[in-house]
Design a protein around this motif. Sequence first.
Motif, PDB file in Angstrom:
ATOM      1  N   ALA A  42       7.474  -0.036  -6.459  1.00  8.45           N
ATOM      2  CA  ALA A  42       6.124  -0.505  -6.796  1.00  8.45           C
ATOM      3  C   ALA A  42       5.115   0.566  -6.395  1.00  8.45           C
ATOM      4  CB  ALA A  42       5.819  -1.813  -6.072  1.00  8.45           C
ATOM      5  N   TYR A  43       5.616   1.676  -5.845  1.00  6.46           N
ATOM      6  CA  TYR A  43       4.741   2.761  -5.399  1.00  6.46           C
ATOM      7  C   TYR A  43       3.732   3.143  -6.486  1.00  6.46           C
ATOM      8  CZ  TYR A  43       3.132   7.267  -3.669  1.00  6.46           C
ATOM      9  OH  TYR A  43       2.345   8.302  -3.237  1.00  6.46           O
ATOM     10  N   ARG A  44       2.486   3.225  -6.104  1.00  4.48           N
ATOM     11  CA  ARG A  44       1.473   3.763  -7.012  1.00  4.48           C
ATOM     12  C   ARG A  44       0.310   4.276  -6.193  1.00  4.48           C
ATOM     13  NH1 ARG A  44      -0.441   4.511 -12.002  1.00  4.48           N
ATOM     14  NH2 ARG A  44       1.415   3.678 -13.010  1.00  4.48           N
ATOM     15  N   PHE A  45      -0.050   5.518  -6.435  1.00  2.20           N
ATOM     16  CA  PHE A  45      -1.249   6.079  -5.804  1.00  2.20           C
ATOM     17  C   PHE A  45      -2.044   6.758  -6.896  1.00  2.20           C
ATOM     18  CE2 PHE A  45      -4.006   8.568  -3.223  1.00  2.20           C
ATOM     19  CZ  PHE A  45      -4.182   7.807  -2.079  1.00  2.20           C
ATOM     20  N   GLY A  46      -3.152   6.161  -7.299  1.00  2.00           N
ATOM     21  CA  GLY A  46      -3.921   6.696  -8.426  1.00  2.00           C
ATOM     22  C   GLY A  46      -3.046   6.732  -9.664  1.00  2.00           C
ATOM     23  N   GLU A  47      -2.902   7.926 -10.241  1.00  2.00           N
ATOM     24  CA  GLU A  47      -2.106   8.079 -11.460  1.00  2.00           C
ATOM     25  C   GLU A  47      -0.616   8.260 -11.151  1.00  2.00           C
ATOM     26  OE1 GLU A  47      -3.324   7.954 -14.797  1.00  2.00           O
ATOM     27  OE2 GLU A  47      -4.842   7.031 -13.514  1.00  2.00           O
ATOM     28  N   GLU A 107      18.503  15.854   2.556  1.00  2.26           N
ATOM     29  CA  GLU A 107      18.399  14.634   1.738  1.00  2.26           C
ATOM     30  C   GLU A 107      17.304  13.741   2.297  1.00  2.26           C
ATOM     31  OE1 GLU A 107      22.029  12.589   0.459  1.00  2.26           O
ATOM     32  OE2 GLU A 107      21.231  10.776   1.378  1.00  2.26           O
ATOM     33  N   VAL A 108      16.410  13.267   1.414  1.00  2.91           N
ATOM     34  CA  VAL A 108      15.418  12.289   1.871  1.00  2.91           C
ATOM     35  C   VAL A 108      15.657  10.964   1.160  1.00  2.91           C
ATOM     36  CG1 VAL A 108      13.509  13.766   2.619  1.00  2.91           C
ATOM     37  CG2 VAL A 108      13.693  13.120   0.219  1.00  2.91           C
ATOM     38  N   VAL A 109      15.441   9.891   1.910  1.00  2.42           N
ATOM     39  CA  VAL A 109      15.520   8.548   1.341  1.00  2.42           C
ATOM     40  C   VAL A 109      14.117   7.958   1.453  1.00  2.42           C
ATOM     41  CG1 VAL A 109      16.689   6.321   1.401  1.00  2.42           C
ATOM     42  CG2 VAL A 109      17.882   8.367   2.238  1.00  2.42           C
ATOM     43  N   LEU A 110      13.481   7.734   0.314  1.00  4.73           N
ATOM     44  CA  LEU A 110      12.134   7.160   0.329  1.00  4.73           C
ATOM     45  C   LEU A 110      12.255   5.659   0.563  1.00  4.73           C
ATOM     46  CD1 LEU A 110      10.611   9.134  -2.676  1.00  4.73           C
ATOM     47  CD2 LEU A 110      10.419   9.648  -0.228  1.00  4.73           C
ATOM     48  N   LEU A 111      11.404   5.144   1.432  1.00  2.93           N
ATOM     49  CA  LEU A 111      11.523   3.749   1.842  1.00  2.93           C
ATOM     50  C   LEU A 111      10.319   2.915   1.458  1.00  2.93           C
ATOM     51  CD1 LEU A 111      12.694   3.968   5.575  1.00  2.93           C
ATOM     52  CD2 LEU A 111      14.092   3.454   3.559  1.00  2.93           C
ATOM     53  N   GLY A 112      10.579   1.637   1.221  1.00  2.00           N
ATOM     54  CA  GLY A 112       9.527   0.657   1.014  1.00  2.00           C
ATOM     55  C   GLY A 112      10.198  -0.673   0.709  1.00  2.00           C
ATOM     56  N   GLN A 113       9.544  -1.780   1.030  1.00  5.69           N
ATOM     57  CA  GLN A 113      10.154  -3.094   0.751  1.00  5.69           C
ATOM     58  C   GLN A 113      10.325  -3.293  -0.746  1.00  5.69           C
ATOM     59  OE1 GLN A 113      11.571  -4.961   2.763  1.00  5.69           O
ATOM     60  NE2 GLN A 113      10.779  -4.314   4.739  1.00  5.69           N
ATOM     61  N   THR A 114       9.403  -2.736  -1.523  1.00  5.75           N
ATOM     62  CA  THR A 114       9.576  -2.670  -2.984  1.00  5.75           C
ATOM     63  C   THR A 114       9.155  -1.251  -3.349  1.00  5.75           C
ATOM     64  OG1 THR A 114       7.368  -3.611  -3.155  1.00  5.75           O
ATOM     65  CG2 THR A 114       9.193  -5.098  -3.568  1.00  5.75           C
ATOM     66  N   VAL A 115      10.009  -0.314  -3.001  1.00  2.00           N
ATOM     67  CA  VAL A 115       9.609   1.098  -2.998  1.00  2.00           C
ATOM     68  C   VAL A 115       9.155   1.573  -4.372  1.00  2.00           C
ATOM     69  CG1 VAL A 115      11.951   2.042  -3.330  1.00  2.00           C
ATOM     70  CG2 VAL A 115      10.246   3.378  -2.096  1.00  2.00           C
ATOM     71  N   ARG A 128       0.861  -1.215   0.000  1.00  2.00           N
ATOM     72  CA  ARG A 128       0.000   0.000   0.000  1.00  2.00           C
ATOM     73  C   ARG A 128       0.881   1.243   0.000  1.00  2.00           C
ATOM     74  NH1 ARG A 128      -0.478  -1.948   6.022  1.00  2.00           N
ATOM     75  NH2 ARG A 128       0.466  -3.806   5.148  1.00  2.00           N
ATOM     76  N   SER A 129       0.441   2.253  -0.729  1.00  2.00           N
ATOM     77  CA  SER A 129       1.246   3.458  -0.910  1.00  2.00           C
ATOM     78  C   SER A 129       0.661   4.614  -0.120  1.00  2.00           C
ATOM     79  CB  SER A 129       1.315   3.813  -2.385  1.00  2.00           C
ATOM     80  OG  SER A 129       1.976   2.778  -3.091  1.00  2.00           O
ATOM     81  N   ILE A 130       1.531   5.457   0.376  1.00  2.00           N
ATOM     82  CA  ILE A 130       1.105   6.637   1.137  1.00  2.00           C
ATOM     83  C   ILE A 130       0.726   7.734   0.129  1.00  2.00           C
ATOM     84  CG2 ILE A 130       1.977   8.500   2.665  1.00  2.00           C
ATOM     85  CD1 ILE A 130       3.309   5.209   3.379  1.00  2.00           C
ATOM     86  N   PRO A 131      -0.396   8.421   0.331  1.00  2.31           N
ATOM     87  CA  PRO A 131      -0.814   9.437  -0.643  1.00  2.31           C
ATOM     88  C   PRO A 131       0.284  10.481  -0.880  1.00  2.31           C
ATOM     89  CG  PRO A 131      -2.536   9.060   0.984  1.00  2.31           C
ATOM     90  CD  PRO A 131      -1.343   8.287   1.451  1.00  2.31           C
TER      91      PRO A 131
END
Length: 441
Positions: free
Chosen positions: A210-215, A200-208, A179-182
């Motif tokens: 794969a992020y998708r929120f709507g379009e 500096e920001v590092v965006l995180l996710g186990q399969t980062v 699930r992706s954060i809006p």
Amino acid sequence: MSDRAPNAAHPRVYLETYGCQMNVADSQTVSAVLRRAGYVTADGVEDADVVLLNTCAIREHAEEKVLHRLRELARLKNSRPEVKIGLLGCMAQHNRGAIMEKAAFLDVVAGPDSYRRLPEMIGSAGFDPSIDVRLDRAETYADITPDYGGGVRAYVTAMRGCDKFCAFCVVPYTRGRERSIPPADLMREVGELAARGVKEVVLLGQTVNAYRFGETDFGALLKMIATINGIERIRFTSPHPSDTTESLIEAMATESKVMPQLHLPIQSGSDRILAAMERGYTVAEYLDLVARVRSAIPGVAISTDIIVGFHGEEDSDFEATTAIMREVGYDSAFMFKYSVREHTRAFRLGDSVSEEDKGRRLIALIALQEEMSLARNRAMIGREFAVLVEGAARRGRGMVSGKTPQFKTAIFAGAEGVRAGDTVNVRVDSATGHSLMCSIA
Ligand code: SAM
Ligand code: SF4
């Protein structure tokens, strides 16, 4: 969390974190949830009213570390029964039955989707423990701003969970569905970080990726984050090769704030083993991806994850892995011995490679990667890089350290006025496999 003096209304909590960067980020969310409920930070277990371990289940070794810590905490519980002890995260989710057998004294057992309820769970734990390991595909904690630590870099969770179900991996079972954060929540959060001086920001996710929120896909998200003033560098981890789309490559190639660094876990260089691992790509597809990434993003650093000794791995499969490592020439690699995990698809296959063979293969792989990391770093000698300064180097008086765009550690003698958060151009004078010794250019 704040450090106000403890009293009954402000119980003291000590939180220990094991495992990956996602767990570090989750602990910052836990900390924010508890602070809102009036908790303050304890200096150590000795002065804590509540001790929480945020745990990792990815390999047996990670679990053993926590079990060892639980044995120590059993003594604490014996001498101070009023202290509440809780187990959070992937181990809680993965094997709560076995854990409760080994550590019956636990007061709280909470999976990764239950952190919002922690104050209530700690409050209600009495003779019986408070247990909540329900996975909730709607939980993103998007409305909770984590308690970020200081520093020039912040890790921001962009998506949670994983839908890939690689045969060896517990993550889809412990962290639940993807699930992706809006984007609006991420923009607000990164905007707040920029206002606090984070560069500096590092965006995180186990399969980062794969992020998708709507379009909005991951490439589009990177471009949105790049519009935030004050944020100078953007990185992300951990991407999956199959989700490394043209949109992502294009964002990396065209958006100067997105750093030229890509982690592409291959796991094995043998098609037979990749198929058994259910990774979803072949070696040829992976190599084609590496070639496209390298041609679109000059100077990109590529790193990887490799597992040795997966069930059925023969010497010839292992040799295929070393051949791919040489062919790709990774800047760095995380290498692991296969660890059979209950509940995974590969669990029933068994563990055909002996511990001795796994150990031998791992040692050979680490030696090969060290040789290649050294060669790649030495190839940087004489070149110039923009380094984001993080602070004093661990060794050497007056030396400062920071990262190059490729996320290599650069160490150099700090000049008057050079501070954390500054970007300084340096030239590489010498190199080890792990760092670049530089001087200001
Ligand atoms: N999602 C990322 C991917 O698939 O590329 C990786 C995330 S996982 C938490 C980090 C690494 O742990 C994996 O890439 C894999 O190399 C390793 N790993 C996962 N399960 C393992 C297991 N059962 N035994 C050994 N290593 C494992
Ligand atoms: Fe685990 Fe595979 Fe998901 Fe990575 S992509 S977290 S290895 S299941």
